[in-house]
Design a protein around this motif. Structure first.
Motif, short mmCIF file in Angstrom:
data_model
loop_
_atom_site.label_atom_id
_atom_site.label_comp_id
_atom_site.label_asym_id
_atom_site.label_seq_id
_atom_site.Cartn_x
_atom_site.Cartn_y
_atom_site.Cartn_z
N GLU A 21 5.89 3.45 -2.27
CA GLU A 21 5.69 3.60 -3.71
C GLU A 21 4.21 3.81 -3.99
N SER A 22 3.91 4.64 -4.97
CA SER A 22 2.54 4.90 -5.36
C SER A 22 2.33 4.53 -6.82
N TYR A 23 1.15 4.03 -7.12
CA TYR A 23 0.78 3.59 -8.45
C TYR A 23 -0.60 4.12 -8.76
N VAL A 24 -0.89 4.34 -10.04
CA VAL A 24 -2.21 4.82 -10.41
C VAL A 24 -2.93 3.73 -11.20
N ILE A 31 1.97 1.50 -1.46
CA ILE A 31 2.46 0.35 -0.72
C ILE A 31 3.81 0.67 -0.10
N GLN A 32 4.21 -0.14 0.87
CA GLN A 32 5.54 -0.06 1.48
C GLN A 32 6.27 -1.34 1.11
N ASP A 51 4.13 -6.85 0.22
CA ASP A 51 4.24 -5.41 0.39
C ASP A 51 3.11 -4.94 1.29
N ARG A 52 3.43 -4.09 2.26
CA ARG A 52 2.42 -3.56 3.17
C ARG A 52 1.58 -2.52 2.45
N ILE A 53 0.28 -2.60 2.61
CA ILE A 53 -0.64 -1.63 2.00
C ILE A 53 -0.70 -0.40 2.89
N ILE A 54 -0.35 0.75 2.31
CA ILE A 54 -0.46 2.03 3.01
C ILE A 54 -1.86 2.59 2.78
N SER A 55 -2.30 2.64 1.51
CA SER A 55 -3.65 3.10 1.18
C SER A 55 -4.05 2.62 -0.21
#
Length: 155
Positions: free
Chosen positions: A137-140, A130-131, A118-122
């Motif tokens: 998708e976002s995770y905490v 991630i992409q 998965d590509r790291i967005i931030s």
């Protein structure tokens, strides 16, 4: 419903166990922009990440994944509080992406030996974006200030 291996893991992301911390102070995590070095991104990823989403015709899906120092990961996915997948493997950051090699998987459609990325967005101390093949998708981070506001969909 099409879900990639990690999206399923994180959805998925995607870690069930949280490293024991007996200190009373909140752990400090480093932020790493997507353009950071693989070492900085790896350091920022270490910890447990969580995502909850209400999926139409499925219900509440909760995915947890833990990235450990040394390159191991493990996690689980639950639907309506029933575990539907447990997994573990090796991870590393390469070319701005998290690369996974599954060494354990309870799902036949994601067998041991499966590789994914998965590509790291931030990455910030409290949020991972991630992409995956299915979208962004976002995770905490488990235990972060955003953990209380984790739920990402309508109830």
């Amino acid at each position: 419903m099409k879900i990639t291996r990690l999206a399923l893991a994180f959805l998925l992301f995607a870690g069930a166990a949280h490293a024991a911390d007996t200190s009373t102070a909140a752990p400090q995590y480093a932020a790493a922009p997507a353009a950071a070095t693989p070492a900085a991104q790896s350091k920022a990823l270490v910890g447990t990440w969580d995502r909850e989403e209400n999926v139409p015709n499925t219900g509440l899906v909760d995915a947890q994944m833990t990235f450990e120092e040394g390159g191991n990961f493990h996690g689980q996915v639950q639907v309506q509080e029933h575990v539907i997948w447990t997994f573990a493997g090796k991870w590393q950051v390469q070319d701005g992406a998290i690369v996974y090699d599954y060494t354990e998987s309870s799902r036949a459609d994601i067998p041991v030996g499966t590789k994914d990325k998965d590509r790291i967005i931030s990455i910030t101390p409290d949020k991972l974006t991630i992409q995956s093949e299915t979208g962004e998708e976002s995770y905490v981070r488990k235990g972060s200030k955003d953990d209380e506001d984790l739920y990402l969909g309508p109830r």
